[in-house]
Design a protein around this motif. Sequence first.
Motif, short mmCIF file in Angstrom:
data_model
loop_
_atom_site.label_atom_id
_atom_site.label_comp_id
_atom_site.label_asym_id
_atom_site.label_seq_id
_atom_site.Cartn_x
_atom_site.Cartn_y
_atom_site.Cartn_z
N VAL A 44 64.62 88.39 -53.83
CA VAL A 44 63.83 89.02 -52.78
C VAL A 44 63.19 90.31 -53.30
N ALA A 45 63.90 91.04 -54.15
CA ALA A 45 63.33 92.25 -54.74
C ALA A 45 62.13 91.92 -55.63
N ARG A 46 62.16 90.74 -56.23
CA ARG A 46 61.06 90.33 -57.11
C ARG A 46 59.90 89.75 -56.31
N ARG A 47 60.24 89.04 -55.22
CA ARG A 47 59.22 88.44 -54.37
C ARG A 47 59.48 88.85 -52.93
N THR A 48 58.82 89.89 -52.48
CA THR A 48 59.09 90.45 -51.16
C THR A 48 58.69 89.52 -50.02
N ASP A 49 57.92 88.46 -50.31
CA ASP A 49 57.53 87.52 -49.26
C ASP A 49 58.64 86.51 -48.96
N LEU A 50 59.73 86.54 -49.75
CA LEU A 50 60.84 85.62 -49.53
C LEU A 50 61.78 86.16 -48.47
N ASN A 51 62.34 85.25 -47.69
CA ASN A 51 63.27 85.62 -46.63
C ASN A 51 64.70 85.33 -47.10
N PRO A 52 65.59 86.34 -47.13
CA PRO A 52 66.96 86.12 -47.62
C PRO A 52 67.70 85.03 -46.85
#
Length: 243
Positions: A44-52
């Motif tokens: 998520v830190a690398r791809r902020t568009d991802l939802n944990p």
Amino acid sequence: MANEKNSVIVELYDLTITDRKDDRYGRVVTTKSLKEDDLIRLAVARRTDLNPSTLRSSLDILKEVVVEQVANGASVYFGLGYFNLRVNGVFVGDHAKWDPAQHSLRVNATPSVDLRNAVNNIHVNVRGMAQSGLVINSLTDVASGEENTRLTPGGGVNLAGARIRIAGDSPHNGITLIDQNSGAVVIVESTAILVNEPSKVSFIVPAGLPAGDYKLSLTTQYSHSAVLLKEPRTYIFDYVLAV
């Protein structure tokens, strides 16, 4: 993927099985221990568009499907490896039957090409002899005869290594088993330690140890000299052990 920033540290230990006194072998220093939630946070830190939450749900579903398929005889590529089943044990005769007392199934895990290539391109920094020299080279589960893979509740375990004798008055000294899912720590009582030598320690696995994946930790103040270490040192065995 591998890049010029990927690097590991290697420390050296005495190689006691040869005649040369200056022979050494290397071990990669474990810099951190990551679980799935840690990997999700890094992603998520690398791809902020991802939802944990979505990542966690997707991973759980995929793992469930992989387990189901492998358990039904499929060969599955998942993540960074290939998984399939192998058979342990000898069958007598062309029409032999399955005997759980003689036969068992185990999982084969083969690293993927991506992982192998990444390992081949790591920069290695050898920083010399390890300070403590404390190391566990192998773990043998006496009940199954398997090495570095499993623990049998109530069964014996033989550890081979260097400077692993448990000594000193620190309350932290001893052997513990760490559940890799819950983080719970199970203490191996001192009365369950049968052999306690610098290069060999044998103990009995707690009979009620719940099923799961564990790591073994050994803490001691033992020193190769007559004087014990002031502070205990801990070694966490590299392999995850199945119960």
